[in-house]
Design a protein around this motif. Structure first.
Motif, short mmCIF file in Angstrom:
data_model
loop_
_atom_site.label_atom_id
_atom_site.label_comp_id
_atom_site.label_asym_id
_atom_site.label_seq_id
_atom_site.Cartn_x
_atom_site.Cartn_y
_atom_site.Cartn_z
N ALA A 119 64.68 37.70 47.09
CA ALA A 119 66.11 37.58 46.83
C ALA A 119 66.53 36.11 46.86
O ALA A 119 66.15 35.36 47.74
CB ALA A 119 66.91 38.37 47.85
N LEU A 154 59.39 37.34 37.30
CA LEU A 154 60.70 37.34 37.95
C LEU A 154 61.45 36.09 37.51
O LEU A 154 60.96 34.98 37.70
CB LEU A 154 60.54 37.34 39.48
CG LEU A 154 61.82 37.33 40.29
CD1 LEU A 154 62.53 38.67 40.15
CD2 LEU A 154 61.53 37.05 41.74
N SER A 167 65.07 36.04 38.00
CA SER A 167 66.27 35.98 38.81
C SER A 167 66.26 37.14 39.80
O SER A 167 65.79 38.23 39.46
CB SER A 167 67.51 36.06 37.92
OG SER A 167 68.69 36.07 38.69
N ALA A 168 66.78 36.92 40.98
CA ALA A 168 66.89 37.98 41.97
C ALA A 168 68.05 37.66 42.90
O ALA A 168 68.31 36.51 43.20
CB ALA A 168 65.61 38.10 42.79
#
Length: 92
Positions: free
Chosen positions: A64, A86, A88-89
């Motif tokens: 995150a 990935l 964006s988180a």
């Protein structure tokens, strides 16, 4: 360490290059790095393309807020991809 299929290696590195506006030559990559492909190959090839790359253990909650593109080595499951991308988180 799990093996990475050539098509997944090409997909992951080609995607990173596209996201960052870098040229990508799949045939050159395969000529420069012989199978079997592993996480070490992924790091070495990424660095050769000008990316800052390293292996880090991470949980889903630990990703995150990540502020950079990351290639994820996924838990091996029959018939499923071994890599993820990935971009964006967030916490939610």
């Amino acid at each position: 360490m799990q093996d990475i299929e050539s098509r997944e290696l090409l997909w992951a590195l080609g995607s990173c290059c596209a996201l960052h506006g870098k040229p990508f030559d799949a045939q050159l990559l395969l000529k420069q790095h012989a199978p079997p492909y592993s996480a070490a190959t992924l790091v070495t090839a990424s660095r050769a393309m000008g990316f800052q790359a390293r292996l880090l253990p991470a949980s889903a909650s630990g990703l995150a807020g990540i502020s950079t593109t990351a290639i994820l080595l996924l838990k091996p499951i029959e018939g499923q991809p071994g890599l993820g991308l990935l971009v964006s988180a967030d916490v939610d």
